[in-house]
Scaffold this motif. Structure first.
Motif, PDB file in Angstrom:
ATOM      1  N   PHE A 265      38.680  34.600  49.043  1.00 60.36           N
ATOM      2  CA  PHE A 265      37.673  34.844  48.013  1.00 60.36           C
ATOM      3  C   PHE A 265      38.174  35.847  46.967  1.00 60.36           C
ATOM      4  O   PHE A 265      37.837  35.734  45.782  1.00 60.36           O
ATOM      5  CB  PHE A 265      36.377  35.333  48.655  1.00 60.36           C
ATOM      6  CG  PHE A 265      35.794  34.335  49.618  1.00 60.36           C
ATOM      7  CD1 PHE A 265      35.873  32.973  49.362  1.00 60.36           C
ATOM      8  CD2 PHE A 265      35.176  34.745  50.779  1.00 60.36           C
ATOM      9  CE1 PHE A 265      35.348  32.044  50.228  1.00 60.36           C
ATOM     10  CE2 PHE A 265      34.641  33.821  51.668  1.00 60.36           C
ATOM     11  CZ  PHE A 265      34.733  32.472  51.389  1.00 60.36           C
ATOM     12  N   ASP A 266      38.968  36.825  47.384  1.00 59.02           N
ATOM     13  CA  ASP A 266      39.531  37.764  46.407  1.00 59.02           C
ATOM     14  C   ASP A 266      40.534  37.073  45.488  1.00 59.02           C
ATOM     15  O   ASP A 266      40.632  37.403  44.292  1.00 59.02           O
ATOM     16  CB  ASP A 266      40.204  38.930  47.135  1.00 59.02           C
ATOM     17  CG  ASP A 266      39.190  39.844  47.806  1.00 59.02           C
ATOM     18  OD1 ASP A 266      37.993  39.749  47.465  1.00 59.02           O
ATOM     19  OD2 ASP A 266      39.594  40.633  48.688  1.00 59.02           O
ATOM     20  N   LEU A 267      41.284  36.118  46.015  1.00 59.78           N
ATOM     21  CA  LEU A 267      42.222  35.380  45.171  1.00 59.78           C
ATOM     22  C   LEU A 267      41.494  34.509  44.148  1.00 59.78           C
ATOM     23  O   LEU A 267      41.981  34.329  43.023  1.00 59.78           O
ATOM     24  CB  LEU A 267      43.143  34.519  46.037  1.00 59.78           C
ATOM     25  CG  LEU A 267      44.306  35.240  46.726  1.00 59.78           C
ATOM     26  CD1 LEU A 267      45.088  34.274  47.619  1.00 59.78           C
ATOM     27  CD2 LEU A 267      45.241  35.859  45.682  1.00 59.78           C
ATOM     28  N   VAL A 268      40.363  33.954  44.524  1.00 58.15           N
ATOM     29  CA  VAL A 268      39.578  33.169  43.559  1.00 58.15           C
ATOM     30  C   VAL A 268      39.193  34.044  42.372  1.00 58.15           C
ATOM     31  O   VAL A 268      39.329  33.651  41.200  1.00 58.15           O
ATOM     32  CB  VAL A 268      38.327  32.579  44.238  1.00 58.15           C
ATOM     33  CG1 VAL A 268      37.411  31.935  43.204  1.00 58.15           C
ATOM     34  CG2 VAL A 268      38.733  31.544  45.280  1.00 58.15           C
ATOM     35  N   LYS A 269      38.729  35.254  42.641  1.00 57.68           N
ATOM     36  CA  LYS A 269      38.345  36.171  41.565  1.00 57.68           C
ATOM     37  C   LYS A 269      39.579  36.593  40.747  1.00 57.68           C
ATOM     38  O   LYS A 269      39.538  36.649  39.512  1.00 57.68           O
ATOM     39  CB  LYS A 269      37.672  37.397  42.170  1.00 57.68           C
ATOM     40  CG  LYS A 269      37.239  38.458  41.161  1.00 57.68           C
ATOM     41  CD  LYS A 269      36.480  39.568  41.862  1.00 57.68           C
ATOM     42  CE  LYS A 269      36.043  40.647  40.869  1.00 57.68           C
ATOM     43  NZ  LYS A 269      37.210  41.386  40.320  1.00 57.68           N
ATOM     44  N   ALA A 270      40.684  36.862  41.437  1.00 56.28           N
ATOM     45  CA  ALA A 270      41.892  37.286  40.728  1.00 56.28           C
ATOM     46  C   ALA A 270      42.445  36.174  39.841  1.00 56.28           C
ATOM     47  O   ALA A 270      42.935  36.438  38.736  1.00 56.28           O
ATOM     48  CB  ALA A 270      42.944  37.727  41.744  1.00 56.28           C
ATOM     49  N   ILE A 271      42.377  34.929  40.288  1.00 59.41           N
ATOM     50  CA  ILE A 271      42.867  33.802  39.480  1.00 59.41           C
ATOM     51  C   ILE A 271      42.015  33.649  38.231  1.00 59.41           C
ATOM     52  O   ILE A 271      42.532  33.423  37.122  1.00 59.41           O
ATOM     53  CB  ILE A 271      42.868  32.511  40.327  1.00 59.41           C
ATOM     54  CG1 ILE A 271      43.964  32.586  41.387  1.00 59.41           C
ATOM     55  CG2 ILE A 271      43.071  31.284  39.446  1.00 59.41           C
ATOM     56  CD1 ILE A 271      43.922  31.434  42.381  1.00 59.41           C
ATOM     57  N   LYS A 272      40.714  33.782  38.365  1.00 60.93           N
ATOM     58  CA  LYS A 272      39.826  33.691  37.199  1.00 60.93           C
ATOM     59  C   LYS A 272      40.196  34.759  36.162  1.00 60.93           C
ATOM     60  O   LYS A 272      40.365  34.476  34.969  1.00 60.93           O
ATOM     61  CB  LYS A 272      38.374  33.860  37.659  1.00 60.93           C
ATOM     62  CG  LYS A 272      37.341  34.031  36.551  1.00 60.93           C
ATOM     63  CD  LYS A 272      37.119  32.758  35.771  1.00 60.93           C
ATOM     64  CE  LYS A 272      35.867  32.810  34.930  1.00 60.93           C
ATOM     65  NZ  LYS A 272      35.762  33.975  34.015  1.00 60.93           N
ATOM     66  N   GLU A 273      40.333  35.982  36.611  1.00 60.39           N
ATOM     67  CA  GLU A 273      40.636  37.069  35.676  1.00 60.39           C
ATOM     68  C   GLU A 273      42.065  36.970  35.156  1.00 60.39           C
ATOM     69  O   GLU A 273      42.324  37.237  33.976  1.00 60.39           O
ATOM     70  CB  GLU A 273      40.405  38.403  36.380  1.00 60.39           C
ATOM     71  CG  GLU A 273      38.957  38.647  36.781  1.00 60.39           C
ATOM     72  CD  GLU A 273      38.789  39.903  37.607  1.00 60.39           C
ATOM     73  OE1 GLU A 273      39.839  40.470  38.022  1.00 60.39           O
ATOM     74  OE2 GLU A 273      37.641  40.318  37.834  1.00 60.39           O
ATOM     75  N   GLY A 274      43.027  36.599  36.016  1.00 61.46           N
ATOM     76  CA  GLY A 274      44.419  36.510  35.588  1.00 61.46           C
ATOM     77  C   GLY A 274      44.654  35.406  34.575  1.00 61.46           C
ATOM     78  O   GLY A 274      45.409  35.590  33.604  1.00 61.46           O
ATOM     79  N   PHE A 275      44.036  34.265  34.771  1.00 59.05           N
ATOM     80  CA  PHE A 275      44.198  33.166  33.810  1.00 59.05           C
ATOM     81  C   PHE A 275      43.609  33.538  32.459  1.00 59.05           C
ATOM     82  O   PHE A 275      44.207  33.280  31.407  1.00 59.05           O
ATOM     83  CB  PHE A 275      43.541  31.904  34.360  1.00 59.05           C
ATOM     84  CG  PHE A 275      44.447  31.083  35.247  1.00 59.05           C
ATOM     85  CD1 PHE A 275      45.399  31.692  36.040  1.00 59.05           C
ATOM     86  CD2 PHE A 275      44.344  29.698  35.278  1.00 59.05           C
ATOM     87  CE1 PHE A 275      46.227  30.942  36.856  1.00 59.05           C
ATOM     88  CE2 PHE A 275      45.172  28.936  36.087  1.00 59.05           C
ATOM     89  CZ  PHE A 275      46.116  29.568  36.875  1.00 59.05           C
ATOM     90  N   GLU A 276      42.431  34.121  32.470  1.00 60.21           N
ATOM     91  CA  GLU A 276      41.813  34.495  31.201  1.00 60.21           C
ATOM     92  C   GLU A 276      42.611  35.598  30.504  1.00 60.21           C
ATOM     93  O   GLU A 276      42.701  35.633  29.271  1.00 60.21           O
ATOM     94  CB  GLU A 276      40.378  34.952  31.443  1.00 60.21           C
ATOM     95  CG  GLU A 276      39.453  33.815  31.852  1.00 60.21           C
ATOM     96  CD  GLU A 276      38.035  34.299  32.116  1.00 60.21           C
ATOM     97  OE1 GLU A 276      37.849  35.540  32.236  1.00 60.21           O
ATOM     98  OE2 GLU A 276      37.134  33.458  32.214  1.00 60.21           O
ATOM     99  N   GLY A 277      43.218  36.506  31.296  1.00 55.57           N
ATOM    100  CA  GLY A 277      44.014  37.573  30.699  1.00 55.57           C
ATOM    101  C   GLY A 277      45.293  37.068  30.055  1.00 55.57           C
ATOM    102  O   GLY A 277      45.822  37.714  29.138  1.00 55.57           O
ATOM    103  N   ARG A 278      45.802  35.933  30.494  1.00 58.06           N
ATOM    104  CA  ARG A 278      47.030  35.374  29.921  1.00 58.06           C
ATOM    105  C   ARG A 278      46.749  34.215  28.968  1.00 58.06           C
ATOM    106  O   ARG A 278      47.647  33.452  28.624  1.00 58.06           O
ATOM    107  CB  ARG A 278      47.965  34.918  31.038  1.00 58.06           C
ATOM    108  CG  ARG A 278      48.444  36.066  31.916  1.00 58.06           C
ATOM    109  CD  ARG A 278      49.531  35.631  32.868  1.00 58.06           C
ATOM    110  NE  ARG A 278      49.983  36.756  33.688  1.00 58.06           N
ATOM    111  CZ  ARG A 278      51.000  36.691  34.562  1.00 58.06           C
ATOM    112  NH1 ARG A 278      51.673  35.554  34.698  1.00 58.06           N
ATOM    113  NH2 ARG A 278      51.347  37.750  35.263  1.00 58.06           N
ATOM    114  N   GLY A 279      45.515  34.057  28.588  1.00 58.05           N
ATOM    115  CA  GLY A 279      45.181  33.054  27.594  1.00 58.05           C
ATOM    116  C   GLY A 279      45.045  31.650  28.131  1.00 58.05           C
ATOM    117  O   GLY A 279      45.014  30.690  27.338  1.00 58.05           O
TER     118      GLY A 279
END
Length: 309
Positions: A265-279
């Motif tokens: 579940f933490d990776l799901v949140k990190a992927i959401k934020e990481g993808f948006e942070g890299r455009g």
């Protein structure tokens, strides 16, 4: 005419009656009969005492042997106690047959009665006996132990206890489940703890215009940055599908069974934020409404009819 069978007890009472009348021969015969019966009774008592002592000793030896074989699970004495009790009662049954035979009871009739009783009990308790047999096999094969995370009969949880009849499972909702050993042994058993690791698989969709290499490297960076993700096997990220409105990329990584839920579940949140942070964007289905009038064929208006006189 068929003759009536003689009563086997009648001669003894006749002897007692004649001895009571003062016949010396009958008195001697009665004394001899009572003496022989006393000896048989004494021998039967000795056999019973030896049987009880031997049953305890043999049961202890059998219990110790089973626990020696089961030395990898010293905290669980269920199988040893069961085998010890079975051996004890078997020795006692054999000793009782010998005692009855010493007292003049035919052993064949006793065995026949015991066999009939065992058959009746077996038919009445066939479901319970099947659970006991399955419990013995589970205790011998040990597909799981107390404290393991397992999946039994489609339910996941932690094994809280097991005996010859049931397996007690504490599921993730806090409920205590009692699963009959017969159903557990006859179905697929999944031991989550035994392998020591569990795989996480996450699939997300990115836009067709996005950089796929950037998306894959982002997934690997996020997985390697989490200290709960195991370094061996290494994290894996690939393009796995071309969907209607997105490109599917999948991340596979491994963690311990205890950390599996939180890490996923933490990776799901990190992927959401990481993808948006890299455009990188997450496309979603759009509903496009088109004006119906654009497709309607416009017909020229017909001239109005002139009224007739």
């Amino acid at each position: 005419m068929p003759t009536k069978p003689a009563d086997p007890v009648a001669p003894f009472f006749d002897m007692v009656g004649m001895a009571a009348s003062g016949d010396p021969v009958m008195l001697r015969n009665l004394a001899a009969t009572l003496g022989a019966f006393s000896v048989r009774l004494l021998v039967a008592g000795l056999i019973l005492i030896v049987t009880l002592w031997l049953a305890r000793r043999v049961a202890a030896i059998a219990r110790a042997g089973v626990e020696r074989v089961n030395r990898h699970h010293p905290q669980d004495h269920t199988l040893g106690e069961f085998v010890g009790a079975m051996v004890k009662y078997l020795v006692i049954a054999i000793g009782l047959v010998a005692v009855l035979q010493q007292l003049g009871v035919q052993a064949t009739s006793v065995i026949a009665v015991l066999g009939a009783a065992s058959l009746a009990i077996g038919l009445a308790l066939q479901g319970t006996l099947s659970n006991v047999a399955a419990g013995v096999m589970l205790l011998l094969q040990r597909p799981y132990k107390i404290g393991d995370k397992v999946e039994l009969n489609g339910r996941q949880g932690v094994v809280a206890g097991m005996d010859l009849f049931n397996t007690r499972l504490l599921d993730y909702d806090g409920l205590t489940l009692y699963l009959p050993n017969g159903k557990v042994f006859g179905d697929m058993i999944v031991n989550i703890t035994r392998a020591g690791r569990r795989r996480i698989e996450l699939t997300v969709g990115v836009d067709y215009d996005d950089d796929l290499d950037l998306a894959l490297s982002t997934l690997l960076d996020l997985a390697n940055a989490d200290r709960r993700v195991l370094s061996d096997p290494k994290a894996w990220a690939k393009v796995t599908a071309l969907a209607d409105s997105s490109v599917s990329v999948t991340l596979r990584c491994w963690t311990s069974p205890d950390d599996w839920n939180n890490t996923k579940f933490d990776l799901v949140k990190a992927i959401k934020e990481g993808f948006e942070g890299r455009g990188l964007s997450f496309p979603y289905p759009h509903q496009v409404s088109i004006e119906r009038d654009a497709f309607v064929e416009r017909r020229p208006r017909e001239p109005a009819e002139t009224p007739t006189r």
